[in-house]
Design a protein around this motif. Structure first.
Motif: not given
Length: 509
Positions: A36, A222, A226-227, A214
């Protein structure tokens, strides 16, 4: 100290012997918490002396939050190590996410100055610090659920999305989102009394809320927020309009309820491609009719038009041809169609169907694709009135056919005169058999036999005398006697019918 998903060391770091630690991908774990908001340190292989390393380190906390701290004691740090840092409310545990020269570039990108506002790193976290930090994190969910109940009781227009406890358990940050201004003074009093902690309320946007929680997007990956995505830019509906996307809010909205951030990723490419697409302000005029633009394929440079009254039929036209038609319409010239732009050009005669099939007819004549007998029969049928014989009027019977003389040799049978009927066929001479049935001709259905009259029975067969055996080849007679066997008759060879007057002889079978 490594992250939870790695058991052999920190991600993207190397040991004293030069071996890669952590998940051994030399960058970061593909799954788990260390992915993350992770940044790949592509300068980690460079062996820089400790006194020449950049003294500011990037530290990551829960929910992807990152802050920068000064390594004043020149500690030997690696990516993924847990450190105790100085925060505004006390000591807090964080994880080293980036160090070295890349941190200097991140400070320039986020406009953070290297001054006294940058806090210091105290020391590396011990086992006791990590255990205490895990106990504080275990209180996050129960506190969030209880906080939502209190908010519901107070009837406040706000949504509590996350709670983050400090490592020592003395303070907690409550993250909430709301569209209106909220008076939460009474809420803070109740929360501080309920959990015996210091309370800090922090309002975040819906995009930041989705980044903290997330999830998986419609693309199957994803969420970008959130990444890796840290800066949220404004997204408008014009971005979807330029990319020819349907303005459906259900399809264009992300999990945060706002327009998807990925609508801006390819917007510049579409804007460059749209420069070569002609602008259609109204309808295109052709002699076939006015055309309305239905669809545009930007990268294939094709435009589909529908003629007024025939909108269901779309005609694909290249963008270059559309630009030529637009210029002609501005000059007052109306082209014939999308294909023929010059109305003064001579019309080209299109070949008829018979001319197109002339080669096939010549091939049939050359190689005998149709038999002579079938061709004659087809021609004779075509010489009748209209080619097909109409239905016979009800109650009208076919009259007797007049007798015809023999047909002269070499003469074909002509068409039957109108109103002339075929007469009855003369009886076949006794002993003459019918010839073999022509190939492909089937016997018609047998006529249905009516029921036997009531009371009429077949006469009973007389009993055979005791001990008498029927000879081979002998059939019983009707009167009870023995009949003689019938002699075997040899079938006569089929003889063709003699030709009639005025007709050519038929070919032998």
């Amino acid at each position: 100290m490594a992250c939870k998903s790695c058991s052999s060391g920190s991600c993207g770091s190397t040991s004293a012997s030069g071996e890669v630690k952590g998940c051994q991908s030399n960058g970061g774990c593909g799954t788990g918490g260390c992915n993350k908001m992770n940044v790949f340190d592509w300068l980690s292989d460079l062996d820089v002396p400790s006194f020449q390393r950049y003294h500011i380190v990037e530290v990551k906390f829960k929910g992807g939050r990152k802050e920068y701290f000064r390594n004043v004691d020149q500690l030997e740090l690696h990516t993924g190590d847990a450190v105790m840092v100085d925060s505004s409310s006390g000591t807090q545990l964080g994880t080293v996410s980036l160090q070295g020269e890349l941190v200097r570039l991140q400070l320039l990108k986020k406009n953070i100055k290297d001054d006294d506002k940058v806090k210091n790193i105290f020391r590396l976290a011990t086992e006791k610090d990590i255990e205490k930090h895990e106990q504080a994190m275990a209180r996050d969910l129960p506190t969030m659920y209880r906080g939502r109940q209190i908010i519901s009781d107070l009837k406040l227009n706000m949504k509590l999305s996350d709670v983050e406890f400090q490592s020592d358990g003395a303070k907690a940050i409550f993250y909430y989102s709301s569209e209106d201004r909220v008076d939460f003074r009474e809420l803070i009093k109740l929360l501080a009394t309920e959990f015996k902690i210091r309370v800090e309320m922090k309002q975040i946007s819906l995009r930041q809320e989705a980044g903290r929680l997330g999830g998986i997007g419609v693309c199957g990956r994803e969420l970008c927020c959130s990444t890796w995505l840290s800066d949220f830019k404004n997204v408008t509906t014009s971005a979807a309009r330029y990319q020819n996307l349907s303005l459906n809010p259900v399809k264009l909205s992300g999990q945060c309820g706002r327009l998807k951030c990925c609508l801006n990723y390819e917007l510049e490419t579409y804007m460059d491609a749209l420069k070569s697409i002609p602008t259609i302000e109204g309808r295109l005029k052709t002699k076939r009719g006015e055309a309305i633009l239905q669809k545009t394929d930007i990268f294939k440079r094709m435009m589909w038009f529908g003629i007024v009254g025939e909108e269901a039929i779309w005609i694909p036209v290249s963008c270059d041809r559309v630009a030529e038609i637009v210029d002609l319409n501005k000059k007052g010239i109306i082209p014939e169609s999308f294909e023929d732009l010059n109305p003064d050009a001579p019309a080209v005669e299109k070949p008829t169907v018979s001319e197109l099939n002339s080669d096939l007819e010549r091939m049939d004549k050359k190689y005998g694709g149709v038999k002579s007998g079938n061709r004659n029969n087809r021609n004779n049928r075509g010489n009748r009135d209209g080619g097909n014989r109409g239905p016979r009027p009800e109650g009208q019977d076919r009259g007797p056919r007049p007798e015809r003389g023999p047909r002269p040799e070499g003469q074909n049978r002509g068409p039957r005169p109108e109103g002339e009927n075929r007469g009855p066929r003369p009886p076949r001479p006794e002993g003459e058999n019918r010839g073999p049935r022509p190939e492909g001709q089937n016997r018609g259905p047998r006529p249905e036999r009516g029921p036997r009259p009531e009371g009429e029975n077949r006469p009973p067969r007389p009993p055979r005398p005791e001990g008498q055996v029927r000879p081979e080849g002998v059939t019983p007679a009707a009167d009870g006697g023995t009949a003689t066997p019938k002699p075997f008759k040899k079938k006569k060879k089929f003889k063709p019918r003699p030709p009639r007057d005025g007709a050519a002889p038929t070919p032998e079978a």
